[in-house]
Design a protein around this motif. Structure first.
Motif, PDB file in Angstrom:
ATOM      1  N   CYS A  15       0.740  -1.249   0.000  1.00  0.00           N
ATOM      2  CA  CYS A  15       0.000   0.000   0.000  1.00  0.00           C
ATOM      3  C   CYS A  15       0.771   1.303   0.000  1.00  0.00           C
ATOM      4  O   CYS A  15       0.315   2.263  -0.576  1.00  0.00           O
ATOM      5  N   CYS A  16       1.894   1.357   0.652  1.00  0.00           N
ATOM      6  CA  CYS A  16       2.282   2.693   1.074  1.00  0.00           C
ATOM      7  C   CYS A  16       3.795   2.895   1.162  1.00  0.00           C
ATOM      8  O   CYS A  16       4.569   1.981   0.950  1.00  0.00           O
ATOM      9  N   ALA A  17       4.137   4.104   1.515  1.00  0.00           N
ATOM     10  CA  ALA A  17       5.536   4.481   1.706  1.00  0.00           C
ATOM     11  C   ALA A  17       6.071   3.835   2.986  1.00  0.00           C
ATOM     12  O   ALA A  17       5.298   3.331   3.805  1.00  0.00           O
ATOM     13  N   PRO A  18       7.377   3.854   3.175  1.00  0.00           N
ATOM     14  CA  PRO A  18       7.936   3.289   4.416  1.00  0.00           C
ATOM     15  C   PRO A  18       7.294   3.892   5.660  1.00  0.00           C
ATOM     16  O   PRO A  18       6.970   5.082   5.687  1.00  0.00           O
ATOM     17  N   VAL A  19       7.094   3.050   6.656  1.00  0.00           N
ATOM     18  CA  VAL A  19       6.457   3.515   7.885  1.00  0.00           C
ATOM     19  C   VAL A  19       7.283   4.577   8.594  1.00  0.00           C
ATOM     20  O   VAL A  19       6.749   5.364   9.369  1.00  0.00           O
ATOM     21  N   SER A  20       8.563   4.640   8.290  1.00  0.00           N
ATOM     22  CA  SER A  20       9.409   5.651   8.910  1.00  0.00           C
ATOM     23  C   SER A  20       9.242   7.025   8.263  1.00  0.00           C
ATOM     24  O   SER A  20       9.672   8.026   8.821  1.00  0.00           O
ATOM     25  N   ALA A  21       8.596   7.087   7.092  1.00  0.00           N
ATOM     26  CA  ALA A  21       8.427   8.357   6.388  1.00  0.00           C
ATOM     27  C   ALA A  21       7.422   9.256   7.086  1.00  0.00           C
ATOM     28  O   ALA A  21       7.593  10.478   7.118  1.00  0.00           O
ATOM     29  N   ALA A  22       6.379   8.679   7.624  1.00  0.00           N
ATOM     30  CA  ALA A  22       5.328   9.437   8.317  1.00  0.00           C
ATOM     31  C   ALA A  22       4.427   8.428   9.017  1.00  0.00           C
ATOM     32  O   ALA A  22       4.416   7.249   8.655  1.00  0.00           O
ATOM     33  N   PRO A  23       3.656   8.882   9.994  1.00  0.00           N
ATOM     34  CA  PRO A  23       2.717   7.954  10.634  1.00  0.00           C
ATOM     35  C   PRO A  23       1.738   7.395   9.598  1.00  0.00           C
ATOM     36  O   PRO A  23       1.251   8.115   8.735  1.00  0.00           O
ATOM     37  N   ASP A  25      -1.785   5.623   8.270  1.00  0.00           N
ATOM     38  CA  ASP A  25      -3.196   5.688   8.647  1.00  0.00           C
ATOM     39  C   ASP A  25      -3.696   4.291   9.011  1.00  0.00           C
ATOM     40  O   ASP A  25      -2.980   3.299   8.857  1.00  0.00           O
ATOM     41  N   ASP A  26      -4.919   4.223   9.483  1.00  0.00           N
ATOM     42  CA  ASP A  26      -5.475   2.948   9.942  1.00  0.00           C
ATOM     43  C   ASP A  26      -5.539   1.899   8.837  1.00  0.00           C
ATOM     44  O   ASP A  26      -5.231   0.734   9.060  1.00  0.00           O
ATOM     45  N   ALA A  27      -5.934   2.307   7.633  1.00  0.00           N
ATOM     46  CA  ALA A  27      -6.061   1.352   6.530  1.00  0.00           C
ATOM     47  C   ALA A  27      -4.707   0.772   6.144  1.00  0.00           C
ATOM     48  O   ALA A  27      -4.578  -0.436   5.928  1.00  0.00           O
ATOM     49  N   ALA A  28      -3.691   1.605   6.073  1.00  0.00           N
ATOM     50  CA  ALA A  28      -2.353   1.127   5.722  1.00  0.00           C
ATOM     51  C   ALA A  28      -1.800   0.216   6.816  1.00  0.00           C
ATOM     52  O   ALA A  28      -1.193  -0.811   6.523  1.00  0.00           O
ATOM     53  N   ALA A  29      -2.028   0.586   8.065  1.00  0.00           N
ATOM     54  CA  ALA A  29      -1.551  -0.242   9.180  1.00  0.00           C
ATOM     55  C   ALA A  29      -2.201  -1.621   9.142  1.00  0.00           C
ATOM     56  O   ALA A  29      -1.536  -2.643   9.356  1.00  0.00           O
ATOM     57  N   LEU A  30      -3.497  -1.666   8.828  1.00  0.00           N
ATOM     58  CA  LEU A  30      -4.193  -2.943   8.743  1.00  0.00           C
ATOM     59  C   LEU A  30      -3.659  -3.776   7.586  1.00  0.00           C
ATOM     60  O   LEU A  30      -3.411  -4.976   7.724  1.00  0.00           O
ATOM     61  N   GLU A  31      -3.423  -3.155   6.446  1.00  0.00           N
ATOM     62  CA  GLU A  31      -2.913  -3.873   5.277  1.00  0.00           C
ATOM     63  C   GLU A  31      -1.531  -4.475   5.554  1.00  0.00           C
ATOM     64  O   GLU A  31      -1.259  -5.617   5.214  1.00  0.00           O
ATOM     65  N   ILE A  32      -0.667  -3.724   6.197  1.00  0.00           N
ATOM     66  CA  ILE A  32       0.674  -4.216   6.546  1.00  0.00           C
ATOM     67  C   ILE A  32       0.561  -5.350   7.566  1.00  0.00           C
ATOM     68  O   ILE A  32       1.203  -6.388   7.434  1.00  0.00           O
ATOM     69  N   ALA A  33      -0.292  -5.164   8.567  1.00  0.00           N
ATOM     70  CA  ALA A  33      -0.458  -6.176   9.618  1.00  0.00           C
ATOM     71  C   ALA A  33      -0.974  -7.497   9.051  1.00  0.00           C
ATOM     72  O   ALA A  33      -0.526  -8.574   9.467  1.00  0.00           O
ATOM     73  N   LEU A  34      -1.895  -7.444   8.092  1.00  0.00           N
ATOM     74  CA  LEU A  34      -2.419  -8.676   7.506  1.00  0.00           C
ATOM     75  C   LEU A  34      -1.338  -9.434   6.745  1.00  0.00           C
ATOM     76  O   LEU A  34      -1.291 -10.660   6.773  1.00  0.00           O
ATOM     77  N   ARG A  35      -0.451  -8.711   6.078  1.00  0.00           N
ATOM     78  CA  ARG A  35       0.653  -9.393   5.392  1.00  0.00           C
ATOM     79  C   ARG A  35       1.627 -10.003   6.396  1.00  0.00           C
ATOM     80  O   ARG A  35       2.111 -11.113   6.215  1.00  0.00           O
ATOM     81  N   LEU A  36       1.919  -9.274   7.445  1.00  0.00           N
ATOM     82  CA  LEU A  36       2.818  -9.808   8.472  1.00  0.00           C
ATOM     83  C   LEU A  36       2.190 -11.013   9.172  1.00  0.00           C
ATOM     84  O   LEU A  36       2.887 -11.971   9.509  1.00  0.00           O
ATOM     85  N   LYS A  37       0.877 -10.966   9.358  1.00  0.00           N
ATOM     86  CA  LYS A  37       0.181 -12.087   9.987  1.00  0.00           C
ATOM     87  C   LYS A  37       0.342 -13.358   9.158  1.00  0.00           C
ATOM     88  O   LYS A  37       0.484 -14.451   9.701  1.00  0.00           O
ATOM     89  N   ALA A  38       0.336 -13.219   7.833  1.00  0.00           N
ATOM     90  CA  ALA A  38       0.525 -14.381   6.962  1.00  0.00           C
ATOM     91  C   ALA A  38       1.897 -15.014   7.163  1.00  0.00           C
ATOM     92  O   ALA A  38       2.070 -16.209   6.971  1.00  0.00           O
TER      93      ALA A  38
END
Length: 120
Positions: A15-23, A25-38
């Protein structure tokens, strides 16, 4: 009544730019978390390790199950989770299904997490 989880297609590009670039949002955090969960399962890590070490022909589910010491049904379940996350690609050949890793997905996840190492 239990809270239902959102349905997100994580098989596409991340979805998005590196998490270190800026906080994020909720949608991006969920998308990253679902991939990590896999990836959050030792059997799935082992599967990816086998598939990443393989050439482009792919590995049969039956051979992956034998290599992990799991049943084909359990191996197929784990591969299904990795497929939903866009980390492997299945290819049916006759009665068997062969899987190949998608190193681009892992590299994209590394980029989003802001790691400088190449994960693929």
């Amino acid at each position: 009544m239990p809270k239902s989880l959102p349905v997100i297609d994580v098989s596409g590009p991340i979805c998005c730019a590196p998490v270190s670039a800026a906080p994020v949002d909720d949608a991006a955090a969920l998308e990253i978390a679902l991939r990590l969960k896999a990836l959050a399962d030792p059997a799935r890590i082992k599967l990816l390790s086998i598939l990443l070490a393989d050439d482009a022909d792919g590995v049969c589910t039956c051979d992956l199950a034998t290599g992990l010491g799991l049943t084909e049904a359990t191996t197929s379940h784990h591969l299904g989770q990795l497929r939903k996350a866009g980390m492997v690609i299945p290819e049916r050949r006759g009665m068997n299904v062969y899987y190949r890793a998608q190193p681009e997905s892992l590299n994209a996840l590394c980029t989003v997490l802001g790691t400088s190492a190449n994960c693929g």
